[in-house]
Design an enzyme around this catalytic site. Structure first.
Site, short mmCIF file in Angstrom:
data_model
loop_
_atom_site.label_atom_id
_atom_site.label_comp_id
_atom_site.label_asym_id
_atom_site.label_seq_id
_atom_site.Cartn_x
_atom_site.Cartn_y
_atom_site.Cartn_z
N PRO A 17 -55.22 -19.39 -93.45
CA PRO A 17 -55.45 -18.56 -94.34
C PRO A 17 -54.04 -17.70 -94.65
CG PRO A 17 -56.67 -17.80 -92.52
CD PRO A 17 -56.05 -19.06 -92.05
N CYS A 100 -54.59 -10.25 -88.06
CA CYS A 100 -53.46 -9.95 -89.00
C CYS A 100 -53.28 -8.61 -88.69
CB CYS A 100 -54.15 -9.81 -90.39
SG CYS A 100 -53.21 -9.07 -91.56
N HIS A 172 -53.52 -17.80 -82.53
CA HIS A 172 -52.27 -17.53 -82.96
C HIS A 172 -51.37 -17.31 -81.64
CE1 HIS A 172 -49.01 -16.03 -86.03
NE2 HIS A 172 -48.45 -16.53 -84.89
N ASN A 212 -52.17 -22.13 -83.46
CA ASN A 212 -51.54 -21.85 -84.53
C ASN A 212 -50.19 -20.93 -84.20
OD1 ASN A 212 -51.80 -19.06 -86.60
ND2 ASN A 212 -51.43 -21.06 -87.40
N GLY A 213 -49.28 -21.05 -85.02
CA GLY A 213 -47.98 -20.33 -84.83
C GLY A 213 -46.72 -21.25 -84.68
#
Length: 335
Positions: A17, A100, A172, A212-213
């Site tokens: 996203p 986030c 992440h 993720n990342g």
């Protein structure tokens, strides 16, 4: 309806996203490159849906499946109400943003700041799970925030939220610094800790964990999949989608059906573009997501220039895209 096993298979490779990027036009474009990868919406805040009635934020095309919606919020009742709206619209998964770091997100007490309160996240997820019926609810989180020690807080976070019935997480592999770093800096400056995330899979073998990342290629993706259940790619899938998505079905999902070439993907967008323009949309709203498809190839600069300059103009249509496409040689000779 997509089953849990189908969505988990799709999560072997997902596109993250991304605010202002992973909108419905971007997702349709990405779907033309991979039939199997899991696509995520931009984060949609629960208050916008429940209090603001902004249900247009949930619009998507049936061709996007498997598609997941990401929610932002920290009020269990409101998140449950938002989840119900997402389920009614046929999304395959509802994900909660616990990663986030933006100021706007912090002031709303959601996003990465929730890493400090795993109990509240568990309450939110339990409420969402009740509202979701058969649809899977998942969490996207960081390894920690600010001065937290990831080695301690991450396993505690996973254990607490798992107890609420959540079995799928995307991690992440960076901390988020809520003070002192901008959201953009938070995507680059905190060091990646892949080994820690890999250890979480060993510590929680029953959880479905995606990493993720900083992952940019299918080669890196396959290396992580030796340990992890899934890989989520963000900016690389946006800026260089052909490298990440064109061969993903074959390399990651074992699909033997030949995929499209980059040229074929662009041409396959024409009917979609015509339909959206007929609804009153400007061409730029779609083509801004297509600029990177020829990254690194001869003619890519001219492709980008023609679209960047021409697409915002009134009356611009498919003819402009075809003109831009003609500047990119279809068959690039091998080195």
């Amino acid at each position: 309806m997509t089953t849990h096993s189908t969505i988990r298979q799709a999560a072997r490779l997902s596109v993250a996203p991304m605010m202002d990027w992973s909108d419905r036009h971007c997702r349709y474009f990405h779907r033309l490159m991979s039939r199997h990868a899991l696509l995520y919406t931009e984060m949609v805040t629960a208050p916008a849906l429940v209090r603001g009635g902004a249900l247009h934020l949930l619009d998507y095309n049936a061709e996007e499946h498997p598609v997941a919606v990401q929610l932002g919020g920290s009020d269990p009742k409101e998140l449950a109400a938002a989840t119900k709206l997402c389920v009614e619209r046929g999304y395959d998964e509802v994900n909660l943003n616990v990663g986030c770091p933006s100021d706007r997100v912090q002031s709303g007490t959601f996003g990465a700041v929730l890493m400090r309160n795993p109990g509240l996240v568990a309450d939110c997820m339990a409420a969402m799970k009740d509202a979701a019926q058969d649809i899977e609810v998942t969490v996207k989180c960081r390894i920690g925030v600010d001065e937290q020690e990831p080695e301690e807080v991450l396993p505690d976070f996973l254990e607490t939220v798992q107890a609420a019935g959540v079995n799928r997480f995307t991690i992440h592999a960076r901390k988020a610094w809520l003070q002192g770093l901008s959201p953009k800096e938070n995507r680059d400056i905190p060091p990646l800790d892949y080994p820690l995330v890999h250890r979480m899979k060993e510590a929680f073998p029953d959880l479905h964990l995606s990493i993720n990342g900083g992952i940019t290629t299918l080669e890196e993706t396959r290396a992580h999949l030796d340990v992890m259940d899934g890989v989520m790619i963000g900016r690389a899938a946006y800026h260089d989608p052909a490298t990440v998505l064109l061969d993903a079905d074959q390399q990651i999902f074992g699909d033997t059906t030949p995929g499209r070439s980059a040229h074929e993907v662009v041409e396959a967008m024409y009917p979609y573009i015509e339909a959206r323009l007929a609804e009153g949309l400007r061409l730029h709203s779609i083509t801004r997501h297509m600029l990177g498809i020829f990254t690194g190839r001869p003619g890519a600069r001219k492709w980008r220039r023609i679209l960047s300059e021409g697409a915002p103009k009134p009356g611009a249509g498919v003819a402009l895209v075809a003109e831009a496409l003609s500047s990119v040689p279809e068959h690039v000779p091998a080195d």
